[in-house]
Design a protein around this motif. Structure first.
Motif, PDB file in Angstrom:
ATOM      1  N   THR A   9       2.785   3.248  -8.795  1.00 49.18           N
ATOM      2  CA  THR A   9       1.928   4.426  -8.674  1.00 49.18           C
ATOM      3  C   THR A   9       2.732   5.712  -8.518  1.00 49.18           C
ATOM      4  OG1 THR A   9       1.705   4.017  -6.280  1.00 49.18           O
ATOM      5  CG2 THR A   9      -0.006   3.131  -7.710  1.00 49.18           C
ATOM      6  N   ARG A  35       0.730   1.749  -3.689  1.00 51.75           N
ATOM      7  CA  ARG A  35      -0.130   2.087  -2.549  1.00 51.75           C
ATOM      8  C   ARG A  35      -1.313   2.980  -2.910  1.00 51.75           C
ATOM      9  NH1 ARG A  35       3.409   4.495   2.178  1.00 51.75           N
ATOM     10  NH2 ARG A  35       4.116   5.793   0.449  1.00 51.75           N
ATOM     11  N   SER A  36      -1.170   3.805  -3.945  1.00 50.41           N
ATOM     12  CA  SER A  36      -2.209   4.775  -4.253  1.00 50.41           C
ATOM     13  C   SER A  36      -3.382   4.117  -4.976  1.00 50.41           C
ATOM     14  CB  SER A  36      -1.639   5.903  -5.120  1.00 50.41           C
ATOM     15  OG  SER A  36      -2.665   6.714  -5.643  1.00 50.41           O
ATOM     16  N   ALA A  37      -4.512   4.067  -4.301  1.00 49.97           N
ATOM     17  CA  ALA A  37      -5.689   3.440  -4.909  1.00 49.97           C
ATOM     18  C   ALA A  37      -6.115   4.173  -6.173  1.00 49.97           C
ATOM     19  CB  ALA A  37      -6.841   3.412  -3.905  1.00 49.97           C
ATOM     20  N   SER A  52      -2.442  -3.960  -4.611  1.00 48.66           N
ATOM     21  CA  SER A  52      -2.184  -3.010  -3.532  1.00 48.66           C
ATOM     22  C   SER A  52      -1.003  -3.527  -2.711  1.00 48.66           C
ATOM     23  CB  SER A  52      -3.424  -2.851  -2.650  1.00 48.66           C
ATOM     24  OG  SER A  52      -3.169  -1.949  -1.589  1.00 48.66           O
TER      25      SER A  52
END
Length: 285
Positions: A9, A35-37, A52
């Protein structure tokens, strides 16, 4: 078996995923982990699997891996914690029995004075000790690192720095992504180390000239001492720690710590690296 991109990400990771797809790797064989949704959702839109993952949580890393996978570990940017974070990911990779691990290190990691190097040296040693087949991708400087300086020069007509006459062999993140994707998709790279940097090492005088070409106005390089550099950065609003860090990086450049050119990047990418002016143009907005 999948190609797992840990750090997918981030700016480099997203480009690696896209480069893999452009090279014909089936989306179903790619796992974008990060980590960034929001960024994971965007990557999922390309058809790749997502996971994730937090480098502070070894279990989350291991859950994204399967035996026989190829793992690209893009180094973390949390300077305070990343040494331990890297070890978490490497341990998880060993437990999962991945087929090989690639790691984005720093140019000439074992000899450079660059202040970022110690964490990378530790990670490289930990990878070797893991017993996993590995490839060390020692990345040099990104042309994009000068985005803020370019925008400041648009307003002031000045590039201020304490790099003296030191040289920088920068390349764009897209250049690095192309080389990384090539290593991920071809054989013959086990237990190899590549020194990745641009084809040409430029000076700050040349950087100022490139700024001029991109901005359409004259930009002059104003060389200052390290102490003057710190003071100027603090006057611009940076905290003392950040100002000192940036001035120290210019000190490394003054020592030509980022000037190494080996041709590895262009050879792996299959094309010349992006010229400085061309790399700067998209940053001008």
């Amino acid at each position: 078996m999948s190609i797992v991109i840990a750090g997918a990400t981030g700016q480099l990771g997203r480009l690696v995923v896209k480069e893999l797809l452009n090279r014909g790797v089936p989306a179903a064989h790619i796992v974008a982990a990060g980590r960034s949704a929001g960024q994971l959702a965007e990557l999922a839109g390309h058809g790749v699997h997502t996971a994730s993952v937090d480098y502070n949580d070894p279990a989350s890393v291991e859950s994204a891996l399967a035996e026989g996978d190829t793992l690209l570990l893009i180094s973390g940017n949390d300077i305070q914690s990343r040494a331990a974070q890297h070890e978490n990911v490497i341990d998880a990779a060993a437990r999962a029995k991945v087929a090989r691990i690639l790691y984005t290190s720093v140019l000439a990691a074992d000899t450079t004075p660059v202040i970022l190097a110690p964490d990378h040296v530790k990670a490289e040693a930990y990878i070797r000790a893991s017993g996993l087949p590995y490839t060390l991708l020692r990345n040099g400087w990104y042309t994009e690192n000068y985005a803020d300086a370019l925008l400041a020069a648009r307003e002031t007509g000045t590039l201020l720095g304490s790099a003296g006459k030191g040289r920088v062999a920068s390349a764009t993140r897209a250049d690095y992504a192309a080389a990384i994707a090539a290593v991920l998709t071809t054989a013959g790279h086990d237990n190899s180390t590549y020194e990745l940097s641009g084809d040409y090492a430029w000076t700050y005088e040349e950087l100022a000239s490139a700024f001029s070409a991109v901005l359409g106005r004259t930009v002059s390089y104003r060389p200052v001492s390290a102490a003057e550099h710190v003071s100027a950065l603090e006057a611009a609003g940076l905290d003392p720690a950040t100002a000192g860090f940036l001035a120290a990086l210019d000190g490394n450049i003054r020592e030509d710590a980022l000037a190494l050119t080996t041709g590895d990047l262009a050879r792996l990418a299959g094309r010349p690296t992006t010229p400085l002016v061309d790399g700067l143009r998209p940053l001008a907005g």
